[in-house]
Design a protein around this motif. Sequence first.
Motif, PDB file in Angstrom:
ATOM      1  N   ASP A 119      93.164  46.426  15.011  1.00 33.22           N
ATOM      2  CA  ASP A 119      94.103  46.087  16.085  1.00 33.22           C
ATOM      3  C   ASP A 119      95.248  47.092  16.219  1.00 33.22           C
ATOM      4  O   ASP A 119      95.976  47.086  17.209  1.00 33.22           O
ATOM      5  CB  ASP A 119      94.689  44.685  15.863  1.00 33.22           C
ATOM      6  N   GLU A 120      95.417  47.952  15.226  1.00 35.17           N
ATOM      7  CA  GLU A 120      96.542  48.894  15.226  1.00 35.17           C
ATOM      8  C   GLU A 120      96.212  50.213  15.916  1.00 35.17           C
ATOM      9  O   GLU A 120      97.099  51.046  16.123  1.00 35.17           O
ATOM     10  CB  GLU A 120      96.994  49.163  13.784  1.00 35.17           C
ATOM     11  N   TYR A 121      94.925  50.425  16.235  1.00 37.03           N
ATOM     12  CA  TYR A 121      94.505  51.707  16.801  1.00 37.03           C
ATOM     13  C   TYR A 121      93.692  51.510  18.075  1.00 37.03           C
ATOM     14  O   TYR A 121      92.990  50.514  18.228  1.00 37.03           O
ATOM     15  CB  TYR A 121      93.668  52.494  15.777  1.00 37.03           C
ATOM     16  N   ASP A 122      93.789  52.495  18.969  1.00 34.30           N
ATOM     17  CA  ASP A 122      92.932  52.505  20.163  1.00 34.30           C
ATOM     18  C   ASP A 122      91.546  53.034  19.823  1.00 34.30           C
ATOM     19  O   ASP A 122      90.540  52.571  20.360  1.00 34.30           O
ATOM     20  CB  ASP A 122      93.559  53.377  21.253  1.00 34.30           C
ATOM     21  N   PHE A 123      91.518  54.025  18.932  1.00 35.10           N
ATOM     22  CA  PHE A 123      90.243  54.621  18.511  1.00 35.10           C
ATOM     23  C   PHE A 123      90.240  54.840  17.004  1.00 35.10           C
ATOM     24  O   PHE A 123      91.257  55.238  16.428  1.00 35.10           O
ATOM     25  CB  PHE A 123      90.000  55.980  19.197  1.00 35.10           C
ATOM     26  N   ILE A 124      89.096  54.579  16.395  1.00 28.24           N
ATOM     27  CA  ILE A 124      88.858  54.956  15.002  1.00 28.24           C
ATOM     28  C   ILE A 124      87.656  55.897  15.018  1.00 28.24           C
ATOM     29  O   ILE A 124      86.577  55.542  15.498  1.00 28.24           O
ATOM     30  CB  ILE A 124      88.588  53.735  14.108  1.00 28.24           C
ATOM     31  N   ILE A 125      87.873  57.119  14.548  1.00 29.81           N
ATOM     32  CA  ILE A 125      86.819  58.142  14.531  1.00 29.81           C
ATOM     33  C   ILE A 125      86.386  58.336  13.078  1.00 29.81           C
ATOM     34  O   ILE A 125      87.223  58.593  12.204  1.00 29.81           O
ATOM     35  CB  ILE A 125      87.323  59.494  15.098  1.00 29.81           C
ATOM     36  N   ILE A 126      85.095  58.214  12.816  1.00 27.65           N
ATOM     37  CA  ILE A 126      84.572  58.350  11.453  1.00 27.65           C
ATOM     38  C   ILE A 126      83.792  59.654  11.331  1.00 27.65           C
ATOM     39  O   ILE A 126      82.856  59.904  12.094  1.00 27.65           O
ATOM     40  CB  ILE A 126      83.647  57.170  11.092  1.00 27.65           C
ATOM     41  N   ASP A 127      84.194  60.494  10.362  1.00 27.12           N
ATOM     42  CA  ASP A 127      83.434  61.708  10.072  1.00 27.12           C
ATOM     43  C   ASP A 127      82.479  61.400   8.927  1.00 27.12           C
ATOM     44  O   ASP A 127      82.901  61.156   7.795  1.00 27.12           O
ATOM     45  CB  ASP A 127      84.376  62.859   9.681  1.00 27.12           C
ATOM     46  N   SER A 128      81.177  61.385   9.215  1.00 26.92           N
ATOM     47  CA  SER A 128      80.175  60.978   8.224  1.00 26.92           C
ATOM     48  C   SER A 128      79.592  62.194   7.503  1.00 26.92           C
ATOM     49  O   SER A 128      79.726  63.322   7.969  1.00 26.92           O
ATOM     50  CB  SER A 128      79.054  60.196   8.917  1.00 26.92           C
ATOM     51  N   PRO A 129      78.938  61.972   6.356  1.00 25.14           N
ATOM     52  CA  PRO A 129      78.316  63.092   5.631  1.00 25.14           C
ATOM     53  C   PRO A 129      77.119  63.665   6.402  1.00 25.14           C
ATOM     54  O   PRO A 129      76.547  62.973   7.247  1.00 25.14           O
ATOM     55  CB  PRO A 129      77.835  62.455   4.321  1.00 25.14           C
ATOM     56  N   PRO A 130      76.713  64.903   6.081  1.00 21.75           N
ATOM     57  CA  PRO A 130      75.537  65.493   6.737  1.00 21.75           C
ATOM     58  C   PRO A 130      74.244  64.995   6.102  1.00 21.75           C
ATOM     59  O   PRO A 130      73.452  65.759   5.562  1.00 21.75           O
ATOM     60  CB  PRO A 130      75.742  66.993   6.506  1.00 21.75           C
ATOM     61  N   ALA A 131      74.049  63.687   6.138  1.00 14.83           N
ATOM     62  CA  ALA A 131      72.849  63.050   5.585  1.00 14.83           C
ATOM     63  C   ALA A 131      72.793  61.636   6.124  1.00 14.83           C
ATOM     64  O   ALA A 131      73.824  61.071   6.482  1.00 14.83           O
ATOM     65  CB  ALA A 131      72.908  63.036   4.054  1.00 14.83           C
ATOM     66  N   LEU A 132      71.592  61.075   6.178  1.00 16.43           N
ATOM     67  CA  LEU A 132      71.447  59.706   6.670  1.00 16.43           C
ATOM     68  C   LEU A 132      71.334  58.742   5.486  1.00 16.43           C
ATOM     69  O   LEU A 132      70.439  57.914   5.416  1.00 16.43           O
ATOM     70  CB  LEU A 132      70.228  59.602   7.590  1.00 16.43           C
ATOM     71  N   GLY A 133      72.280  58.865   4.551  1.00 14.98           N
ATOM     72  CA  GLY A 133      72.279  58.038   3.354  1.00 14.98           C
ATOM     73  C   GLY A 133      73.118  56.784   3.516  1.00 14.98           C
ATOM     74  O   GLY A 133      73.478  56.376   4.630  1.00 14.98           O
ATOM     75  N   SER A 134      73.468  56.193   2.388  1.00 18.91           N
ATOM     76  CA  SER A 134      74.144  54.890   2.374  1.00 18.91           C
ATOM     77  C   SER A 134      75.529  54.919   3.011  1.00 18.91           C
ATOM     78  O   SER A 134      75.958  53.934   3.620  1.00 18.91           O
ATOM     79  CB  SER A 134      74.250  54.391   0.937  1.00 18.91           C
ATOM     80  N   ILE A 135      76.248  56.025   2.849  1.00 20.07           N
ATOM     81  CA  ILE A 135      77.591  56.094   3.441  1.00 20.07           C
ATOM     82  C   ILE A 135      77.498  56.171   4.960  1.00 20.07           C
ATOM     83  O   ILE A 135      78.255  55.509   5.679  1.00 20.07           O
ATOM     84  CB  ILE A 135      78.386  57.286   2.866  1.00 20.07           C
ATOM     85  N   THR A 136      76.560  56.954   5.467  1.00 18.42           N
ATOM     86  CA  THR A 136      76.367  57.033   6.918  1.00 18.42           C
ATOM     87  C   THR A 136      75.920  55.682   7.468  1.00 18.42           C
ATOM     88  O   THR A 136      76.373  55.261   8.544  1.00 18.42           O
ATOM     89  CB  THR A 136      75.353  58.138   7.282  1.00 18.42           C
ATOM     90  N   ILE A 137      75.064  54.993   6.741  1.00 26.77           N
ATOM     91  CA  ILE A 137      74.639  53.650   7.158  1.00 26.77           C
ATOM     92  C   ILE A 137      75.850  52.713   7.232  1.00 26.77           C
ATOM     93  O   ILE A 137      75.996  51.924   8.162  1.00 26.77           O
ATOM     94  CB  ILE A 137      73.556  53.108   6.209  1.00 26.77           C
ATOM     95  N   ASN A 138      76.754  52.830   6.260  1.00 22.17           N
ATOM     96  CA  ASN A 138      77.992  52.057   6.288  1.00 22.17           C
ATOM     97  C   ASN A 138      78.811  52.379   7.535  1.00 22.17           C
ATOM     98  O   ASN A 138      79.358  51.484   8.180  1.00 22.17           O
ATOM     99  CB  ASN A 138      78.821  52.366   5.038  1.00 22.17           C
ATOM    100  N   ALA A 139      78.869  53.660   7.868  1.00 17.87           N
ATOM    101  CA  ALA A 139      79.621  54.080   9.058  1.00 17.87           C
ATOM    102  C   ALA A 139      78.993  53.512  10.328  1.00 17.87           C
ATOM    103  O   ALA A 139      79.694  53.000  11.210  1.00 17.87           O
ATOM    104  CB  ALA A 139      79.683  55.605   9.132  1.00 17.87           C
ATOM    105  N   PHE A 140      77.666  53.577  10.419  1.00 18.17           N
ATOM    106  CA  PHE A 140      76.961  53.019  11.585  1.00 18.17           C
ATOM    107  C   PHE A 140      77.181  51.505  11.683  1.00 18.17           C
ATOM    108  O   PHE A 140      77.354  50.963  12.771  1.00 18.17           O
ATOM    109  CB  PHE A 140      75.460  53.303  11.501  1.00 18.17           C
ATOM    110  N   ALA A 141      77.172  50.845  10.535  1.00 14.36           N
ATOM    111  CA  ALA A 141      77.370  49.393  10.525  1.00 14.36           C
ATOM    112  C   ALA A 141      78.765  49.016  11.016  1.00 14.36           C
ATOM    113  O   ALA A 141      78.965  47.937  11.571  1.00 14.36           O
ATOM    114  CB  ALA A 141      77.150  48.850   9.120  1.00 14.36           C
ATOM    115  N   ALA A 142      79.719  49.933  10.831  1.00 14.84           N
ATOM    116  CA  ALA A 142      81.110  49.662  11.220  1.00 14.84           C
ATOM    117  C   ALA A 142      81.425  50.044  12.660  1.00 14.84           C
ATOM    118  O   ALA A 142      82.464  49.666  13.190  1.00 14.84           O
ATOM    119  CB  ALA A 142      82.050  50.424  10.284  1.00 14.84           C
ATOM    120  N   SER A 143      80.527  50.788  13.304  1.00 15.26           N
ATOM    121  CA  SER A 143      80.866  51.459  14.564  1.00 15.26           C
ATOM    122  C   SER A 143      80.381  50.735  15.815  1.00 15.26           C
ATOM    123  O   SER A 143      79.435  49.960  15.781  1.00 15.26           O
ATOM    124  CB  SER A 143      80.269  52.872  14.555  1.00 15.26           C
TER     125      SER A 143
END
Length: 261
Positions: A119-143
């Motif tokens: 609620d504090e931001y208009d945009f949240i931009i996530i820079d993900s790792p150069p791989a389709l691993g667990s962290i990127t999956i977390n980012a996709f789940a949040a986006s």
Amino acid sequence: MSEIITIANQKGGVGKTTTAINLAASLAVAEKKVLLVDVDPQANATTGLGFNRNNYEYNIYHVFTGRKKISEIILKTELPKLHLAPSNLGLVGIEQELAKDENLEKKIVLRQALAEVADEYDFIIIDSPPALGSITINAFAASDSVIIPIQCEFYALEGVAMVLNTIKIIKTNINPKLKIRGFLPTMYSTQNNLSKDVVEDLKQNFKEQLFTINDGDEDFIVIPRNVKLAESPSFGKPIILYDIKSPGSLAYQNLAYSILG
């Protein structure tokens, strides 16, 4: 509520971090409140905004491990409207832990963390790792959406199917609202026929998902090869603060305007 956008491509060197930093900065200059979340263990988005890895005690690693809330790690940047959730090499260990864990809750840690500050931001931009691993999956789940940078080089479209398939799986199983915000051609050279061929391929396959400044405009946004754009991270500045009139800066400003509609 903010719009959460992940910048993703499993190939390295395609302009992913450059896009994350400079889109975030351009939106901030357009008077939008922006949080840039660095979930890449290389922490290039963090250093690209002028933060040395020794300058801060807590980072996104501590959020993934549950030791800190995201609000407790946020750093202010040179741009008043742009904040940063920094990264650290320790995230490499988190990637391995998440990969072993089948618990769905672990796959949406980032979504739960960002809900606290959304609620504090208009945009949240996530820079993900150069791989389709667990962290990127977390980012996709949040986006809400994903921007996929495509380098204007040979084999540029190789692997895009893998990204699209991963997005489809996340959409089906974890995050039904996830969509592709668009494809962004990067490192474009007017002197290089290959660059023109890549953009033509993108037009043929993904025309509706390329960014334009105005709806229905055939003038698609591309990020040019630009010396100033390449130099700016070493000075710890987004291009809009390093050289606002450079072609790279103007391209990212156009991208921000396109996203703002």
